[in-house]
Design an enzyme around this catalytic site. Structure first.
Site, mmCIF file in Angstrom:
data_model
loop_
_atom_site.group_PDB
_atom_site.id
_atom_site.type_symbol
_atom_site.label_atom_id
_atom_site.label_comp_id
_atom_site.label_asym_id
_atom_site.label_seq_id
_atom_site.Cartn_x
_atom_site.Cartn_y
_atom_site.Cartn_z
ATOM 1 N N SER A 1 0.707 -1.282 -0.007
ATOM 2 C CA SER A 1 0.008 -0.067 -0.065
ATOM 3 C C SER A 1 1.116 1.083 0.056
ATOM 4 C CB SER A 1 -1.044 -0.035 1.255
ATOM 5 O OG SER A 1 -1.503 1.235 1.473
ATOM 6 N N TYR B 1 0.252 0.226 10.609
ATOM 7 C CA TYR B 1 -0.014 -0.385 9.342
ATOM 8 C C TYR B 1 1.225 -0.096 8.263
ATOM 9 C CZ TYR B 1 -2.676 -1.037 5.057
ATOM 10 O OH TYR B 1 -3.402 -1.403 3.798
#
Length: 319
Positions: free
Chosen positions: A164, A190
């Site tokens: 990501s 994350y």
């Protein structure tokens, strides 16, 4: 030519609006075997659907077996491919990963490490590992290394790591990966796990090149899926506005979001390409970072990649 000169940026005819179906059009995957983690929701569904439509034997590796069964039934009806199946896998549970690996028989041609958890509240596995790192990186690391022999069996195996642009938020903080000393912050955790996905691709590409296995990472784009279940609509709107800097960030459809995964998993255009990070079906530019584009240099650092591999081996207690 200087041997240190980096390879040219790799591009394809596809782009941000391309769909998984368009990318796989004309590709014949008959006889090829694929695993898609998280294949019963979000872009995992569309990734698996595209591979199945091209004739691949696809295994959906999922936590929710009922959802997996519904997805398999849908694929069979839509594609006519009766070789799609579902198997249980909980990436946060190393015993589940080990059981999945032990049950796999025969060669494996495509492994798409797609499942993940985003910006969760602070949670830990029974081992004390931070949940996002344990799921997004350690679980997939154990799965891929456990299936290495299957990937190498026939040569030409492909591993796809779904990362990501959130990797921009944090490198892997080796001094305190599991937030035992520093305050827990969901997005930093994350981001660290997504950087780990890229570093895995860099080191695996190097280690497995002689086996004919290619390994690449990617940013699928901004897609509204169950991945954001821990993120409120208000928080998501705030983050999007902050990232956009006054411009409008467009959502991709799940079909568009799966396109880059499918490109790396199945397209002959990227045969032999390995150890790179893609976005919008093309290799990302190093260091030119925006809200959704570019790859941070630290995510491609070979020394950090080698260090993470050893840390992962030591953490899991594997060879």
């Amino acid at each position: 030519m200087n041997s240190a000169t980096p390879p040219a940026r790799f591009t394809t005819p596809f782009g941000a609006e391309s769909t998984a179906a368009e990318v796989v059009s004309g590709v014949d995957l008959t006889g090829r075997r694929a695993i898609v983690t998280g294949g019963a929701s979000g872009i995992g569904v569309e990734t698996a659907r595209a591979l199945a439509s091209a004739g691949a034997e696809v295994t959906l590796a999922v936590r929710d077996m009922a959802a997996g069964a519904r997805t398999v039934a849908d694929f069979t009806a839509a594609t006519g491919n009766k070789d799609t199946q579902v198997a249980h896998l909980d990436l946060a549970d190393q015993s589940s990963v080990a059981a999945f690996v032990a049950a796999w028989e025969g060669p494996l041609d495509i492994l798409v490490n797609n499942a993940g958890v985003m910006a969760s509240p602070e949670r830990r596995t029974p081992e004390g590992w931070e949940l996002q790192f344990a799921t997004n990186h350690l679980g997939h690391f154990a799965l891929a290394t456990g299936l290495h022999a299957a990937l190498a069996r026939d040569g030409g195996g492909r591993v796809v790591a779904v990362s990501s642009s959130a990797h921009h938020r944090s490198p892997v903080v080796f001094e305190d990966i599991h937030f035992r000393e520093r305050p827990y912050e969901p997005w930093s955790a994350y981001g660290q796990s997504k950087t780990a996905n890229v570093l895995f691709a860099v080191e695996a590409a190097k280690r497995w090149a002689a086996d004919g296995i290619t390994v690449n990472a990617l940013m699928p784009g901004g897609i509204r899926t169950n991945l954001q279940r821990y993120v409120s609509d208000e928080e998501l709107a705030r983050l999007r506005a902050q990232a956009a800097g006054g411009t409008e960030l467009k959502w991709k459809t799940p079909e568009q979001g799966a396109a880059t995964s499918v490109l790396l998993a199945a397209s002959p255009l990227v045969a032999g390409v390995t150890g790179r990070y893609f976005e919008d079906c093309n290799e990302a530019v190093v260091g030119e970072l925006s809200a959704r584009t570019g790859v941070a240099a630290y995510a491609l650092d070979p020394e950090a990649a080698a260090r993470l591999w050893q840390v992962s081996v030591d953490t899991l207690g594997t060879r």
